[in-house]
Each structure stands twice: as C-alpha cells, then as structure tokens.
Design a protein around this motif. Structure first.
Motif, short mmCIF file in Angstrom:
data_model
loop_
_atom_site.label_atom_id
_atom_site.label_comp_id
_atom_site.label_asym_id
_atom_site.label_seq_id
_atom_site.Cartn_x
_atom_site.Cartn_y
_atom_site.Cartn_z
N UNK A 200 0.83 -1.21 0.00
CA UNK A 200 0.00 0.00 0.00
C UNK A 200 0.86 1.25 0.00
N UNK A 201 1.94 1.25 0.81
CA UNK A 201 2.83 2.41 0.85
C UNK A 201 3.47 2.65 -0.51
N UNK A 202 3.97 1.58 -1.11
CA UNK A 202 4.61 1.71 -2.42
C UNK A 202 3.63 2.25 -3.47
N UNK A 203 2.38 1.76 -3.42
CA UNK A 203 1.37 2.22 -4.37
C UNK A 203 1.05 3.69 -4.17
N UNK A 204 0.83 4.12 -2.93
CA UNK A 204 0.47 5.51 -2.66
C UNK A 204 1.62 6.46 -2.96
N UNK A 205 2.84 6.05 -2.62
CA UNK A 205 3.98 6.93 -2.85
C UNK A 205 4.30 7.07 -4.34
N UNK A 206 3.82 6.12 -5.13
CA UNK A 206 4.03 6.21 -6.56
C UNK A 206 2.99 7.04 -7.28
N UNK A 207 1.98 7.48 -6.54
CA UNK A 207 0.91 8.28 -7.14
C UNK A 207 1.10 9.75 -6.80
N UNK A 208 0.47 10.62 -7.57
CA UNK A 208 0.53 12.07 -7.31
C UNK A 208 -0.36 12.42 -6.11
N UNK A 209 -0.03 13.52 -5.42
CA UNK A 209 -0.87 13.96 -4.30
C UNK A 209 -2.28 14.32 -4.78
#
Length: 277
Positions: A44-53
C-alpha cells in the motif's frame, strides 16, 4: 515397559505438553499473519507513494475515517495554522536522540481542522515547554502522508500542559473549538516554506521485520516440547529397568563370604582364628 505413561502424573504431563505445543504453534501462525500484514502495508505504501498527491477531500470525504485502504495517501490541503492549540509529542526519539514532534491544527475553509505533524526537533525529554519554531503565518498549502490515529487512549492522547505522548484526533477533540478531521498528516512540503528547525518524518521502513524468525522460534519451541516429552519418557523407562537386573558376578561375591563363615563355624574356630594343624 511404558505402562507408567498411564499414571496420573504422566497423563498430566502429556496434557501440559500438548497445550504448550498447541499454543506455540498458534503463536507461530500469528507471527506469519503479522508478516502478511506487513507485506500488505508495504504494498500500500509503495502504491500511494508512486501516485501524485490528491486533495484531502478526495482522499478522505467528509465523515469518513482513515483506514488501511487510504492510509499513506499523499494529500494536499490549504488552511491556516492555529498556534493556540499546538501540542508537542514528547518522548519522540530519532537515532537515539531525544526530542519532540510538533503537531499543529490546520484550520480549513470548511471550518474543520486537520492535525498536521509539522516535524521533529531535538530537545531534552525533561523540557515541558520546548522552544518550537513557528510555521508560516497566513494561508498555507501543505502536502504530506495521511496517517491513522495512534491506538493509544486516555492520558497518552489528551493534551496535558501542551503535550501528548501520541497523536490522535479523538484525544484532541475536546481540546480544540472546532471539528477535527479523522487522523493526521505527516508534513512533507509546504508553501510558503516552513520554518527551519523541524525535520520532516522519514519514509517508513519497508522491510519484513522480525516476524518470520519469530514464527520459526515459536514452532521450534513446539517441537522441543514434543521431543522433550518422549525423551523424558525414554529416560524414565530406562531407569525403571535397572532394578530388575541381577549381576551374576555380584551375586557370586555375595555368596562367598557366607560360605566362608559357615565353614569356620563347622570347624569350631572363631572367625579370623588361624587353622589348627
């Protein structure tokens, strides 16, 4: 040979071993479940950090809570800091150094507020009112990670003399004069730029942690309990066999003195008296 295993003592021992092995086995699977949760968190962290704010209202609509599905989402929000209700999180350490995290409510246009962990600064743990740098005045736009409330309760999350031990919007609810949005944000960027002196939250560790090795340890303890039961049973059986053995040589040595004493008595001599010619 092993009938003693049916005695009350050994039956009780067997029940204890079974319960111990079952508990250790269950704890091993519990650690494996924690490991899987850690993998899910890392994904989940990897997915969210790979997305734009995204806007806070998009990531966390009104009335919703921060959970494992939206935690770590990179969000942005605009508002004004309320320094009158700022608190510090004491006993926060980094690399062994004592310090505090600074949490300041950000009042949004809607009138509700969002708790913002502005960062960490080194200070002694016995300082009740550390000299904290102020944020930029006026309206600011922040960007950071959405986080769940700390699971602590009671005095740990209720402000006491401007300090808490854990961050929780529930614990801060009675401390502020407005509604608080669930969870909080770890600040990463801000416009205008934040004051110097506060270190932003580092990226979370994505390792698997010690759970796998803890599981192996618990399963080893379960195996050790079972093996130990059979080892003690075998030792008991060997001990019970020893009294039934008769050493022929020892029996012969016991008979020799008896025969000698009988011979001396027959000849009319006292024991130890020399033989008459």
């Amino acid at each position: 040979m092993y009938r003693f295993l049916l005695s009350a003592r050994w039956i009780g021992f067997a029940i204890f071993v079974v319960l111990l092995a079952a508990i250790c086995t269950r704890l091993g699977f519990w650690q494996m479940d924690k490991l899987q949760q850690r993998f899910d968190r890392n994904d989940a962290i990897t997915k969210h950090f790979g997305a734009d704010p995204v806007d806070l209202s998009t990531a966390l609509p009104a009335g919703t809570e921060v959970d494992k599905s939206n935690e770590w989402t990179r969000v942005r929000a605009t508002g004004t800091y309320d320094l009158d209700h700022q608190v510090t999180v004491k006993f926060s350490t980094r690399d062994g150094a004592p310090g505090v995290n600074v949490v300041t409510p950000l009042v949004l246009d809607s009138g509700a507020a969002l708790l913002v962990d502005r960062g960490w600064m080194e200070t002694q743990n016995n300082v009740s009112h550390p000299d904290v740098p102020d944020p930029a005045t006026g309206e600011v736009t922040i960007e950071g990670w959405l986080r769940k409330d700390n699971g602590a309760t009671g005095g740990a999350v209720r402000p006491n003399d401007g300090q808490v031990r854990a961050i929780s919007s529930d614990g801060m609810a009675d401390f502020v004069p407005y509604d608080l949005i669930d969870g909080y944000v770890n600040l990463q960027k801000q416009s205008p730029a934040p004051s110097a002196g506060l270190a932003v939250e580092p990226k979370p560790e994505l390792g698997q942690g010690p759970h796998f090795f803890y599981a192996l340890q618990w399963w080893f303890f379960a195996l050790l309990a079972v093996v130990g039961y059979f080892w003690f049973a075998r030792a008991e059986a060997k001990e019970r066999r020893k009294p039934t053995r008769i050493d022929g040589f020892a029996a012969e040595r016991q008979l020799v003195p008896t025969m000698g004493r009988g011979s001396e008595a027959t000849e009319g001599r006292r024991p130890g008296e020399a033989r008459r010619p």
